[in-house]
Write an enzyme that holds these catalytic residues in place. Structure first.
Site, PDB file in Angstrom:
ATOM      1  N   SER A 186      -3.021 -25.005  67.762  1.00  0.00           N
ATOM      2  CA  SER A 186      -2.092 -25.702  68.603  1.00  0.00           C
ATOM      3  C   SER A 186      -2.439 -26.081  69.977  1.00  0.00           C
ATOM      4  O   SER A 186      -2.049 -26.605  70.697  1.00  0.00           O
ATOM      5  CB  SER A 186      -0.482 -24.949  68.654  1.00  0.00           C
ATOM      6  OG  SER A 186      -0.606 -23.874  67.903  1.00  0.00           O
ATOM      7  N   HIS A 195      -3.287 -31.044  63.638  1.00  0.00           N
ATOM      8  CA  HIS A 195      -2.167 -30.170  64.103  1.00  0.00           C
ATOM      9  C   HIS A 195      -0.902 -30.548  63.053  1.00  0.00           C
ATOM     10  O   HIS A 195      -0.292 -31.415  63.290  1.00  0.00           O
ATOM     11  CB  HIS A 195      -2.091 -30.340  65.533  1.00  0.00           C
ATOM     12  CG  HIS A 195      -1.129 -29.228  66.094  1.00  0.00           C
ATOM     13  ND1 HIS A 195      -0.322 -29.657  67.148  1.00  0.00           N
ATOM     14  CD2 HIS A 195      -0.667 -28.168  65.632  1.00  0.00           C
ATOM     15  CE1 HIS A 195       0.470 -28.600  67.422  1.00  0.00           C
ATOM     16  NE2 HIS A 195       0.089 -27.520  66.668  1.00  0.00           N
ATOM     17  N   ASN A 251       2.755 -30.253  72.501  1.00  0.00           N
ATOM     18  CA  ASN A 251       3.155 -29.150  72.948  1.00  0.00           C
ATOM     19  C   ASN A 251       2.898 -29.126  74.518  1.00  0.00           C
ATOM     20  O   ASN A 251       3.499 -28.171  75.261  1.00  0.00           O
ATOM     21  CB  ASN A 251       2.309 -28.033  72.285  1.00  0.00           C
ATOM     22  CG  ASN A 251       3.127 -27.421  70.983  1.00  0.00           C
ATOM     23  OD1 ASN A 251       3.951 -27.702  70.871  1.00  0.00           O
ATOM     24  ND2 ASN A 251       2.176 -26.909  70.352  1.00  0.00           N
ATOM     25  N   GLU A 307      -0.606 -34.207  64.235  1.00  0.00           N
ATOM     26  CA  GLU A 307      -1.347 -34.581  65.625  1.00  0.00           C
ATOM     27  C   GLU A 307      -2.785 -34.644  64.883  1.00  0.00           C
ATOM     28  O   GLU A 307      -3.245 -33.530  64.692  1.00  0.00           O
ATOM     29  CB  GLU A 307      -1.019 -33.882  66.694  1.00  0.00           C
ATOM     30  CG  GLU A 307       0.121 -34.236  67.523  1.00  0.00           C
ATOM     31  CD  GLU A 307       0.207 -33.318  68.846  1.00  0.00           C
ATOM     32  OE1 GLU A 307       0.741 -33.658  69.788  1.00  0.00           O
ATOM     33  OE2 GLU A 307      -0.208 -32.075  68.732  1.00  0.00           O
TER      34      GLU A 307
HETATM   35  P1  NAI Z   1      -0.104 -16.490  60.824  1.00  0.00           P
HETATM   36  O1  NAI Z   1      -0.229 -15.542  61.423  1.00  0.00           O
HETATM   37  O2  NAI Z   1       1.213 -16.592  59.673  1.00  0.00           O
HETATM   38  O3  NAI Z   1      -1.240 -16.760  59.661  1.00  0.00           O
HETATM   39  C1  NAI Z   1      -2.582 -16.593  59.971  1.00  0.00           C
HETATM   40  C2  NAI Z   1      -3.243 -16.231  58.623  1.00  0.00           C
HETATM   41  O4  NAI Z   1      -4.548 -16.380  58.681  1.00  0.00           O
HETATM   42  C3  NAI Z   1      -2.934 -14.628  58.363  1.00  0.00           C
HETATM   43  O5  NAI Z   1      -2.641 -14.852  57.081  1.00  0.00           O
HETATM   44  C4  NAI Z   1      -4.281 -13.967  58.190  1.00  0.00           C
HETATM   45  O6  NAI Z   1      -4.324 -13.217  57.237  1.00  0.00           O
HETATM   46  C5  NAI Z   1      -5.274 -15.223  58.014  1.00  0.00           C
HETATM   47  N1  NAI Z   1      -6.490 -14.884  58.757  1.00  0.00           N
HETATM   48  C6  NAI Z   1      -6.996 -14.492  59.976  1.00  0.00           C
HETATM   49  N2  NAI Z   1      -8.008 -14.239  60.188  1.00  0.00           N
HETATM   50  C7  NAI Z   1      -8.608 -14.983  58.933  1.00  0.00           C
HETATM   51  C8  NAI Z   1     -10.042 -15.024  58.512  1.00  0.00           C
HETATM   52  N3  NAI Z   1     -11.089 -14.904  59.442  1.00  0.00           N
HETATM   53  N4  NAI Z   1     -10.205 -15.666  57.652  1.00  0.00           N
HETATM   54  C9  NAI Z   1      -9.401 -15.848  56.645  1.00  0.00           C
HETATM   55  N5  NAI Z   1      -8.017 -15.630  57.030  1.00  0.00           N
HETATM   56  C10 NAI Z   1      -7.756 -15.403  58.206  1.00  0.00           C
HETATM   57  O7  NAI Z   1      -0.330 -17.738  61.879  1.00  0.00           O
HETATM   58  P2  NAI Z   1       0.198 -19.351  61.577  1.00  0.00           P
HETATM   59  O8  NAI Z   1       1.683 -19.195  62.410  1.00  0.00           O
HETATM   60  O9  NAI Z   1       0.233 -19.729  60.403  1.00  0.00           O
HETATM   61  O10 NAI Z   1      -0.862 -19.988  62.664  1.00  0.00           O
HETATM   62  C11 NAI Z   1      -1.923 -20.402  62.276  1.00  0.00           C
HETATM   63  C12 NAI Z   1      -2.600 -21.495  63.252  1.00  0.00           C
HETATM   64  O11 NAI Z   1      -2.026 -22.663  63.074  1.00  0.00           O
HETATM   65  C13 NAI Z   1      -2.880 -20.963  64.576  1.00  0.00           C
HETATM   66  O12 NAI Z   1      -3.875 -21.640  65.032  1.00  0.00           O
HETATM   67  C14 NAI Z   1      -1.630 -21.471  65.264  1.00  0.00           C
HETATM   68  O13 NAI Z   1      -1.636 -21.688  66.583  1.00  0.00           O
HETATM   69  C15 NAI Z   1      -1.442 -22.848  64.288  1.00  0.00           C
HETATM   70  N6  NAI Z   1      -0.147 -23.588  64.387  1.00  0.00           N
HETATM   71  C16 NAI Z   1       1.081 -22.777  64.174  1.00  0.00           C
HETATM   72  C17 NAI Z   1       2.367 -23.269  64.085  1.00  0.00           C
HETATM   73  C18 NAI Z   1       3.414 -22.097  63.776  1.00  0.00           C
HETATM   74  O14 NAI Z   1       4.565 -22.889  64.195  1.00  0.00           O
HETATM   75  N7  NAI Z   1       3.295 -21.122  63.611  1.00  0.00           N
HETATM   76  C19 NAI Z   1       2.412 -24.717  64.563  1.00  0.00           C
HETATM   77  C20 NAI Z   1       1.078 -25.307  64.573  1.00  0.00           C
HETATM   78  C21 NAI Z   1       0.014 -24.807  64.678  1.00  0.00           C
END
Ligand code: NAI
Length: 696
Positions: A411, A432, A482, A444
């Site tokens: 993001s 995104h 954002n 995006e």
């Molecule tokens: P989250 O914390 O819910 O999920 C991340 C997942 O990635 C976890 O399940 C973790 O175990 C896994 N993970 C971490 N390191 C890893 C690796 N090396 N290999 C494989 N899996 C791994 O985070 P979320 O919210 O899903 O965010 C993920 C990405 O999406 C981030 O870059 C965030 O900025 C982006 N994002 C998040 C939004 C939101 O509203 N939560 C909206 C848009 C983008």
């Protein structure tokens, strides 16, 4: 020539031919009028069939003529319908595939209508904030009856032709698989000698106690139409079909109300959004014929909040997808959430149990990169931490087959840095998604410095395939959405310091039409996300001023709904936000600590400061070329941030306010606290001086 003319024995066939959907543009209308005249002059012709080439009978007005004088150049659609209706020989509309808007109005002007099953029949003008303005509101009730016609006109929803068989709309609906032209010719020959010629205008609409029904409809529609005037105007136009003394008076009334609606800001906003959506997918340097890479399989890294939702998009589109995680428990949890989401769709009747299993079967999980190496696209959705992303992209670079697209859902992080972790930056792109990723329309598409054109073209095609609105953004912190949101939130927090409370700010902006105010939204998304970003900013750009209120909130662990407390209080199992005495006391105390005297802030100031903060940052984004067009920014806000549709998006809204007026407001707020935030973007100053708007 955009209609063809042929004579088959004693029947002339006029085939509308204006791809893709035979829109009734000037040339098509002229050719159709010419065809009717020719058929009337030919003694050998006893009947006329009007049909459409290719994929439609007619989709209605030619959208390329919108806002152009061509739409009003003779023969107008009205004149064409009049020529058809007054023809001396019977005219039969032979309908297939799509018959909508002006296309249906033309068909209603014919003496007879025959159709194949499966054709989409609709008067969708209400979706653009209009009503059918070429007789549709007067003629449709005369063939379908008051109730059914009103439903179709007020909702704009298509009905399949076979469901309308047996009504006076169709004289015949042929069996599936019939040859439309042969069947229509046979029908035309059968009725060629029938006189007088039947006309829809000569029918009446009979409905016992129509006034009571109309009043009931007004009440129901008023409650549902929100800020949009068109649905109620549709009712009044249909009412005229029942109550007008004569047909011409009804037509005149319909015309007046149509012209009135074309001038409403709500209809202008809807039409802007309609064109903005079509424009968004186009990049000047990536022509429509750019080759795309085949996407037959996908992989997602990370099974968290975003990864699971992203995987569902692929499964929904029938594309097999493998999710990779570091731990089996994370996979199990992610998969369980996906199943739960699908089950809730099944409960709501939106998905069948069979489909649920089919989709689940398309989703596989793994702990090993070897299992995803052959995927055509991989989307990374791991923690928002450059170190973690680096490890993932270095691994992807090693294992993924050549030509695979490597996408990141980051993001805020610099996509070009991420691309540089690989030896193939041309294959790297940002995709995104917005949370919940299986629901939100916005995607995006982040174009890195080296992203290849065919990768961009593929991403745009993919966004359509998974039913998202793809908007291209250049690389910058926060991309389009954002980055603008940050300025909006900064103002929201300053407002708290100066005298407002979260519930007042939310109520004011929700009154403007936002789906959710900034504080309810932050509680839903998680206040810790912004906290993390502000901490990073404090190091990278210490000159940017922030209110400390949001940090104080986070220091108390009030991260929002997920911790049961945020800007508001929450009760277990209840998503309703209750104003929090403790938080409000903290806000008031913080003002005192800053030595600020709290004042009563008018709602107008709240709305202007939030919305114009978006506009100013949006203008900078345009200036820098991060967004290609103002309408792209509007699409981002309409589809990803709950900006009110009837206001057309922040940039369109600024145009309706007038940029000189926006500047006056910005100067006023610039004299207040943290006035530096209101330094207007050069683009606004320039456009205002030229008397222009963002949208021309
Ligand atoms: P989250 O914390 O819910 O999920 C991340 C997942 O990635 C976890 O399940 C973790 O175990 C896994 N993970 C971490 N390191 C890893 C690796 N090396 N290999 C494989 N899996 C791994 O985070 P979320 O919210 O899903 O965010 C993920 C990405 O999406 C981030 O870059 C965030 O900025 C982006 N994002 C998040 C939004 C939101 O509203 N939560 C909206 C848009 C983008």
């Amino acid at each position: 020539m955009s209609a063809d003319y042929q004579v088959h024995g004693n029947v002339a066939v006029i085939t509308l031919n204006n791809p893709p959907v035979n829109g009734l543009g000037l040339e098509t209308r002229s050719a159709a009028v010419e065809g009717v005249r020719r058929a009337e002059a030919d003694d050998a012709v006893e009947a006329i069939v009007i049909t459409g080439a290719g994929k439609a009978f007619s989709g209605g007005a030619d959208i390329r003529e919108f806002n152009s004088p061509k739409a009003l150049t003779e023969p107008t659609l009205h004149s064409l319908i009049r020529v058809v209706e007054n023809a001396s020989k019977p005219v039969v509309a032979a309908i297939h595939s799509v018959c909508m808007g002006g296309g249906l109005e033309l068909a209603l002007g014919c003496n007879y209508r025959v159709a194949l099953p499966g054709a989409q029949i609709a008067l969708p003008e209400v979706k653009l904030g209009l009503l059918p303005g070429a007789g549709g509101t007067q003629r449709l009730p005369r063939v379908l009856g008051l109730e059914m016609a009103l439903n179709m006109i007020v909702s704009g929803t298509p009905v399949q032709s076979e469901k309308l068989a047996g009504t006076a709309l169709f004289d015949e609906v042929f069996p599936a698989g019939a040859d439309l032209l042969d069947s229509a010719l046979a029908f035309a020959r059968k009725v060629a000698a029938v006189r007088p010629l039947p006309k829809v205008r000569d029918r009446t609409v009979d409905y016992p106690n129509h006034e009571a029904f109309l009043q009931f409809s007004r009440n129901t529609v008023k409650a549902m139409a929100g800020p949009f005037p068109a649905p109620l105007e549709c009712i009044e136009a249909v009412a005229a079909a029942v109550t007008s003394k004569d047909f011409e008076a009804g037509l005149k009334f319909e015309r007046e109300r149509f012209l009135h609606l074309t001038q409403t800001p709500e209809s202008k906003a809807l039409r802007h959004a309609f064109f903005a959506e079509r424009a968004a997918g186009k990049l000047p340097d990536v022509p429509a014929d750019t080759p795309v890479r085949a996407i037959g399989s996908a992989a997602v890294i990370g099974a968290g909040t975003m990864g699971g939702g992203i995987a569902m998009n692929f499964a929904n589109a029938g594309i097999p997808v493998t999710i990779l995680e570091t731990r089996q428990e994370a996979l199990d949890k992610g998969l369980a959430t996906i199943r739960k989401n699908y089950e809730s769709s099944v409960k709501k009747g939106k998905l069948t149990a069979d489909k649920l299993e089919q989709r689940m079967a398309l989703i596989r999980t793994t702990l090993s990169y070897a299992d995803i190496a052959q995927a055509d696209i991989v989307i990374e959705a791991v923690f928002e931490d450059l170190k973690v992303k680096e490890a993932v992209f270095r691994e992807l670079d090693k294992v993924m087959k050549p030509g695979a697209i490597l996408a990141s859902n980051t993001s805020t992080l610099d996509l070009d840095k991420i691309a540089a972790f690989t030896s193939r930056p041309q294959d790297v792109i940002g995709l995104h998604f917005f949370s919940p990723a299986n629901v939100m329309k916005l995607l995006e598409i982040v174009r890195g410095k080296q992203t290849a054109k065919d990768v961009l073209a593929t991403a745009m095609a993919l966004s359509k395939k998974i039913k998202k609105t793809g908007v291209v953004s250049g690389v910058c912190d926060g991309f389009i959405g954002n980055r603008m949101l940050e300025q909006y939130l900064r103002q929201a927090f300053f407002l708290l310091d100066e005298g407002a409370l979260p519930e007042q700010v939310d109520a004011a902006i929700e009154g403007f039409g936002f789906a959710m105010g900034p504080f309810r939204m932050s509680d839903l998304a998680g206040n810790d996300i912004g906290w993390y970003i502000r901490k990073r900013r404090a190091v990278e750009q210490p000159e940017i001023a922030y209110s400390k209120t949001a940090d104080l909130l986070c220091e108390q662990g009030r991260f929002g709904q997920k911790t049961g407390a945020g800007w508001y209080d929450y009760k277990p199992g209840d998503r309703k936000a209750y104003p929090s005495e403790a938080v409000n006391a903290m806000i008031v105390q913080h003002s005192a600590d800053l030595g600020l005297e709290r004042r009563q802030i008018p709602d107008q100031e709240i709305v202007e400061r939030l919305v114009f903060a978006l506009v100013n940052e949006g203008a900078k984004i345009l200036e820098e070329g991060i967004a290609l067009r103002a309408s792209d920014i509007d699409m981002v806000y309409l589809t990803g941030y709950g900006f009110p549709l009837h206001r057309g998006g922040p940039m369109f809204y600024a145009d309706t306010v007038g940029l000189p007026n926006v500047l006056i407001a910005m100067e006023k707020y610039g004299r207040g606290r943290h006035g530096e935030a209101w330094k207007p973007a050069d683009l606004i100053v320039k456009l205002a001086a030229e008397g222009k708007g963002f949208n021309g």
